[in-house]
Design an enzyme around this catalytic site. Structure first.
Site, PDB file in Angstrom:
ATOM      1  N   LYS A   1       0.814  -1.212   0.000  1.00 48.10           N
ATOM      2  CA  LYS A   1       0.000   0.000   0.000  1.00 48.10           C
ATOM      3  C   LYS A   1       0.852   1.268   0.000  1.00 48.10           C
ATOM      4  O   LYS A   1       0.565   2.200  -0.754  1.00 48.10           O
ATOM      5  CB  LYS A   1      -0.916  -0.012   1.227  1.00 48.10           C
ATOM      6  CG  LYS A   1      -2.054   0.974   1.172  1.00 48.10           C
ATOM      7  CD  LYS A   1      -3.207   0.508   2.055  1.00 48.10           C
ATOM      8  CE  LYS A   1      -2.786   0.423   3.518  1.00 48.10           C
ATOM      9  NZ  LYS A   1      -2.762   1.764   4.136  1.00 48.10           N
TER      10      LYS A   1
ATOM     11  N   ARG B   1      -9.993   4.446   9.163  1.00 50.96           N
ATOM     12  CA  ARG B   1      -9.754   3.052   9.530  1.00 50.96           C
ATOM     13  C   ARG B   1     -11.050   2.315   9.837  1.00 50.96           C
ATOM     14  O   ARG B   1     -11.062   1.098   9.895  1.00 50.96           O
ATOM     15  CB  ARG B   1      -8.881   2.976  10.789  1.00 50.96           C
ATOM     16  CG  ARG B   1      -7.434   3.159  10.505  1.00 50.96           C
ATOM     17  CD  ARG B   1      -6.576   2.458  11.561  1.00 50.96           C
ATOM     18  NE  ARG B   1      -5.188   2.785  11.346  1.00 50.96           N
ATOM     19  CZ  ARG B   1      -4.451   2.243  10.393  1.00 50.96           C
ATOM     20  NH1 ARG B   1      -4.978   1.339   9.592  1.00 50.96           N
ATOM     21  NH2 ARG B   1      -3.202   2.612  10.240  1.00 50.96           N
TER      22      ARG B   1
ATOM     23  N   ARG C   1      10.326 -12.953   4.599  1.00 54.47           N
ATOM     24  CA  ARG C   1      11.300 -11.887   4.807  1.00 54.47           C
ATOM     25  C   ARG C   1      12.338 -12.271   5.865  1.00 54.47           C
ATOM     26  O   ARG C   1      12.011 -12.869   6.876  1.00 54.47           O
ATOM     27  CB  ARG C   1      10.578 -10.592   5.220  1.00 54.47           C
ATOM     28  CG  ARG C   1       9.834  -9.974   4.060  1.00 54.47           C
ATOM     29  CD  ARG C   1       8.689  -9.069   4.450  1.00 54.47           C
ATOM     30  NE  ARG C   1       8.933  -8.237   5.594  1.00 54.47           N
ATOM     31  CZ  ARG C   1       8.999  -6.897   5.539  1.00 54.47           C
ATOM     32  NH1 ARG C   1       8.854  -6.267   4.406  1.00 54.47           N
ATOM     33  NH2 ARG C   1       9.186  -6.217   6.639  1.00 54.47           N
TER      34      ARG C   1
ATOM     35  N   ARG D   1      12.039 -11.464  11.801  1.00 52.39           N
ATOM     36  CA  ARG D   1      11.471 -10.590  12.837  1.00 52.39           C
ATOM     37  C   ARG D   1      10.147 -11.179  13.329  1.00 52.39           C
ATOM     38  O   ARG D   1       9.443 -11.860  12.576  1.00 52.39           O
ATOM     39  CB  ARG D   1      11.224  -9.190  12.273  1.00 52.39           C
ATOM     40  CG  ARG D   1      12.499  -8.454  11.891  1.00 52.39           C
ATOM     41  CD  ARG D   1      12.178  -7.150  11.174  1.00 52.39           C
ATOM     42  NE  ARG D   1      11.282  -6.314  11.967  1.00 52.39           N
ATOM     43  CZ  ARG D   1      10.204  -5.700  11.490  1.00 52.39           C
ATOM     44  NH1 ARG D   1       9.869  -5.819  10.222  1.00 52.39           N
ATOM     45  NH2 ARG D   1       9.466  -4.955  12.276  1.00 52.39           N
TER      46      ARG D   1
ATOM     47  N   ARG E   1      -2.732 -10.338  12.274  1.00 52.69           N
ATOM     48  CA  ARG E   1      -2.906  -8.977  11.729  1.00 52.69           C
ATOM     49  C   ARG E   1      -3.937  -8.965  10.609  1.00 52.69           C
ATOM     50  O   ARG E   1      -4.716  -8.022  10.476  1.00 52.69           O
ATOM     51  CB  ARG E   1      -1.569  -8.435  11.202  1.00 52.69           C
ATOM     52  CG  ARG E   1      -0.654  -7.910  12.298  1.00 52.69           C
ATOM     53  CD  ARG E   1       0.730  -7.602  11.770  1.00 52.69           C
ATOM     54  NE  ARG E   1       0.754  -6.483  10.833  1.00 52.69           N
ATOM     55  CZ  ARG E   1       1.704  -6.302   9.906  1.00 52.69           C
ATOM     56  NH1 ARG E   1       2.676  -7.181   9.781  1.00 52.69           N
ATOM     57  NH2 ARG E   1       1.682  -5.260   9.122  1.00 52.69           N
TER      58      ARG E   1
END
Ligand SMILES: [Zn+2]
Length: 217
Positions: free
Chosen positions: A13, A88, A127, A160, A171
């Site tokens: 985004k 939001r 990642r 991470r 999430r």
């Protein structure tokens, strides 16, 4: 053109917001940027927001809304803007609608970047971050020549916590819960356009720009 961009974590985004805004020559307005500008500029709202953040509390809607109002009143936002990170939720969307009506205007289009959950997990859970220099690699899309070792500095790569699959799925759930009502709200308003956010970055930008050209308004 007045645009709101929404999309799940991992949809790219931020990158798309940048490209689309620069193509349309409108400012990209993200809540993150507004917060930082107010805090570093030492505005009253910035001090207020910082108080909440320092205590580890969420910044209340009124403070965020007041910052957005200030930002949208600035000169460069009069001919249009691209909002990223706001609204939001439906109450914020209603406040934005009222605010823009006071300015004598309204949103033209809400772009929803659409990526399925499995693709987001593939993107984010792959990642790996270098402990030494912080460079981010990807096990599939941008692998280092030796697994687990940073090509740039020889440092050790690690995953991470934010990039762990459980964290990403959580999430995504939170995003769905918060955003589905918002998407429905804009769909009912007749200004929602969905954009497939899979594939190369420039292809996604091209699709988004095409969607904007055929915007209902
Ligand atoms: Zn490194």
């Amino acid at each position: 053109m007045r645009v709101v961009l929404v999309g799940p974590p991992g949809a790219g985004k931020g990158t798309q917001a940048q490209f689309i805004a620069s193509h349309l020559s409108i400012p990209k307005i993200s809540t993150g940027d507004i917060f930082r500008a107010n805090v570093s500029g030492g505005t009253e709202l910035g001090k207020l927001a910082k108080g909440y953040m320092d205590r580890g509390d969420l910044v209340p809607d009124e403070v965020t809304v007041a910052m957005v109002r200030d930002r949208l009143s600035e000169e460069d936002a009069q001919q249009g803007f691209l909002l990223d990170g706001f609204p939001r939720n439906v109450p914020q969307a209603q406040i934005l609608q009222k605010m823009l009506a006071e300015f004598g205007t309204g949103l033209d289009i809400v772009l929803e970047l659409v990526v399925d959950d499995e693709e987001v997990v593939r993107r984010l859970a792959g990642r790996r971050t270098c402990r030494q220099c912080g460079k981010v690699w990807h096990v599939d899309f941008d692998p280092p020549s030796v697994a687990g070792v940073c090509d740039a500095c020889g440092g050790e790569l690690f995953q991470r916590d934010d990039d762990r699959e459980e964290t990403i799925r959580r999430r995504l759930e939170v995003y769905q819960e918060q955003t589905s009502p918002l998407i429905n709200f804009y769909s009912d308003e007749g200004i929602l356009v969905r954009v497939d956010a899979t594939g190369p970055v420039d292809e996604i930008t091209r699709r988004a720009l095409a969607a904007l050209r055929t915007s209902p308004n």
